[in-house]
Write an enzyme that holds these catalytic residues in place. Structure first.
Site, mmCIF file in Angstrom:
data_model
loop_
_atom_site.group_PDB
_atom_site.id
_atom_site.type_symbol
_atom_site.label_atom_id
_atom_site.label_comp_id
_atom_site.label_asym_id
_atom_site.label_seq_id
_atom_site.Cartn_x
_atom_site.Cartn_y
_atom_site.Cartn_z
ATOM 1 N N ASN A 9 9.216 -7.774 -8.550
ATOM 2 C CA ASN A 9 7.961 -7.344 -8.137
ATOM 3 C C ASN A 9 7.107 -6.643 -9.081
ATOM 4 O OD1 ASN A 9 5.797 -6.459 -6.650
ATOM 5 N ND2 ASN A 9 6.818 -4.755 -5.359
ATOM 6 N N LYS A 11 4.060 -5.882 -9.053
ATOM 7 C CA LYS A 11 3.248 -4.826 -8.556
ATOM 8 C C LYS A 11 1.755 -5.031 -9.200
ATOM 9 C CE LYS A 11 6.787 -1.482 -7.685
ATOM 10 N NZ LYS A 11 7.240 -0.317 -7.261
ATOM 11 N N HIS A 55 5.667 -4.127 1.870
ATOM 12 C CA HIS A 55 6.333 -3.284 1.030
ATOM 13 C C HIS A 55 5.642 -2.062 1.248
ATOM 14 C CE1 HIS A 55 7.158 -1.105 -2.938
ATOM 15 N NE2 HIS A 55 7.617 -2.219 -3.305
ATOM 16 N N GLU A 99 4.833 0.507 -0.240
ATOM 17 C CA GLU A 99 3.616 0.883 -0.974
ATOM 18 C C GLU A 99 2.255 0.397 -0.234
ATOM 19 O OE1 GLU A 99 4.268 -0.489 -5.009
ATOM 20 O OE2 GLU A 99 5.728 0.754 -5.229
ATOM 21 N N GLU A 119 14.762 -0.985 1.074
ATOM 22 C CA GLU A 119 14.202 -0.204 -0.001
ATOM 23 C C GLU A 119 13.928 1.041 0.326
ATOM 24 O OE1 GLU A 119 12.428 -2.989 -3.324
ATOM 25 O OE2 GLU A 119 10.656 -2.591 -1.923
ATOM 26 N N GLY A 150 11.154 3.475 -7.783
ATOM 27 C CA GLY A 150 10.293 3.882 -8.893
ATOM 28 C C GLY A 150 10.447 5.362 -9.475
ATOM 29 N N SER A 155 14.853 1.463 -7.906
ATOM 30 C CA SER A 155 15.597 1.832 -9.250
ATOM 31 C C SER A 155 16.833 1.065 -9.671
ATOM 32 C CB SER A 155 15.820 3.299 -8.941
ATOM 33 O OG SER A 155 14.690 4.041 -9.008
HETATM 34 C C1 PEP Z 1 9.854 -2.366 -5.460
HETATM 35 O O1 PEP Z 1 8.740 -1.616 -5.849
HETATM 36 O O2 PEP Z 1 10.036 -3.039 -4.988
HETATM 37 C C2 PEP Z 1 10.925 -1.391 -6.429
HETATM 38 C C3 PEP Z 1 12.233 -1.898 -5.845
HETATM 39 O O3 PEP Z 1 10.552 -0.731 -7.501
HETATM 40 P P1 PEP Z 1 11.569 0.098 -8.785
HETATM 41 O O4 PEP Z 1 12.770 -1.127 -8.798
HETATM 42 O O5 PEP Z 1 10.765 0.159 -9.920
HETATM 43 O O6 PEP Z 1 12.210 1.131 -7.794
#
Ligand code: PEP
Length: 250
Positions: free
Chosen positions: A10, A12, A95, A97, A167, A173, A213
């Site tokens: 992703n 983003k 997601h 976000e 997630e 992040g 992460s």
């Molecule tokens: C994501 O936004 O789907 C995600 C898992 O981000 P990160 O790997 O940066 O934590």
């Protein structure tokens, strides 16, 4: 039936044409596990650019969002038929976000998922709890409610085109990856919920990804867990180490 390992990237709201070209070239030149299904999700503006530059048959391109209506007066949105027009077969939906920054409800995410599936687009459907929810001991209940809202709107046969991404918001992040035990516990609970509320077949066949992460250092251990069928990767999907994450089952 063995579930095919799946890794999503992703991107983003990151990247220019120059950056994305470098990321795609890194994938084009890499030795990728041929057993892993890989889907990368650039910003909508660059879907076609990424698709045109990609020359790996095991890597597909995904949108990060799609609307729940056909073409029309929906400023800023993109439609399933437009994705189809570009040959895009996947989208991410739900997601955290978008749920948190843009106020997308469980029901709205479910309706977009249903619309995408009905219009030939497979969905990486995201769920996961906040830090407060985890600390209150309500993680499983929270994720089950998100699943229930989805299951209310899609049919049993729709699930074959859904990949679930668990997630935890506190891990996205932040560099704070869930432990393999924390992730496995929720993945097993999701599979058990699917068995009880959809069907045994759907529970056995649905891929459940972990996201939050994930990086080259922690992916191999997480990938060994019974109910972790792959990853949804944010930050590290923009870096060369994404290849190691794709190859984490090797
Ligand atoms: C994501 O936004 O789907 C995600 C898992 O981000 P990160 O790997 O940066 O934590």
């Amino acid at each position: 039936m063995a579930r095919q390992f799946f890794v999503g990237g992703n991107f983003k709201m990151n990247g220019t044409q120059k950056d994305l070209k470098a990321i795609v070239e890194n994938l084009n030149n890499a030795q990728l596990d041929s057993n892993a299904e890989v889907v990368i999700a650039p910003p909508a503006l660059y879907l076609d650019f990424v698709k045109q530059n990609l020359n790996k048959s095991t890597v597909e391109v995904a949108a990060q969002n799609v609307f729940n209506k056909p073409n029309g007066a929906f400023t800023g949105e993109i439609s399933a038929s437009q994705l189809q027009d570009l040959g895009i077969k996947w989208t991410i939906l739900g997601h955290s976000e978008r749920r948190n920054e843009l106020g997308e409800s469980d029901e709205f995410v479910a309706s977009k998922t249903k619309y995408a599936l009905d219009n030939g687009i497979s969905v990486i459907w995201c769920c996961g709890e906040s830090k407060d929810t985890r600390q209150a001991g309500e993680t499983i209940k929270f994720v089950e409610n998100q699943l229930a809202a989805l299951a209310k709107q899609i049919s049993e046969s729709d699930w074959k085109n859904v990949v679930v991404a668990y997630e935890p918001i506190w891990a996205i992040g932040t560099g704070l990856v869930a432990t393999k035990e924390q992730a496995q516990e929720v993945h097993a609970a999701i599979r058990s919920w699917l068995k009880q509320n959809v069907s045994d077949k759907v529970a056995q066949e649905t891929r459940i990804l972990y996201g939050g992460s994930v990086n080259a250092k922690n992916c191999k251990d997480l990938a060994k867990e019974e109910d972790i069928d792959g990853f949804l990767v944010g930050g590290a999907s923009l870096k060369p180490e994404f290849v190691e994450i794709i190859n984490s089952k090797q």
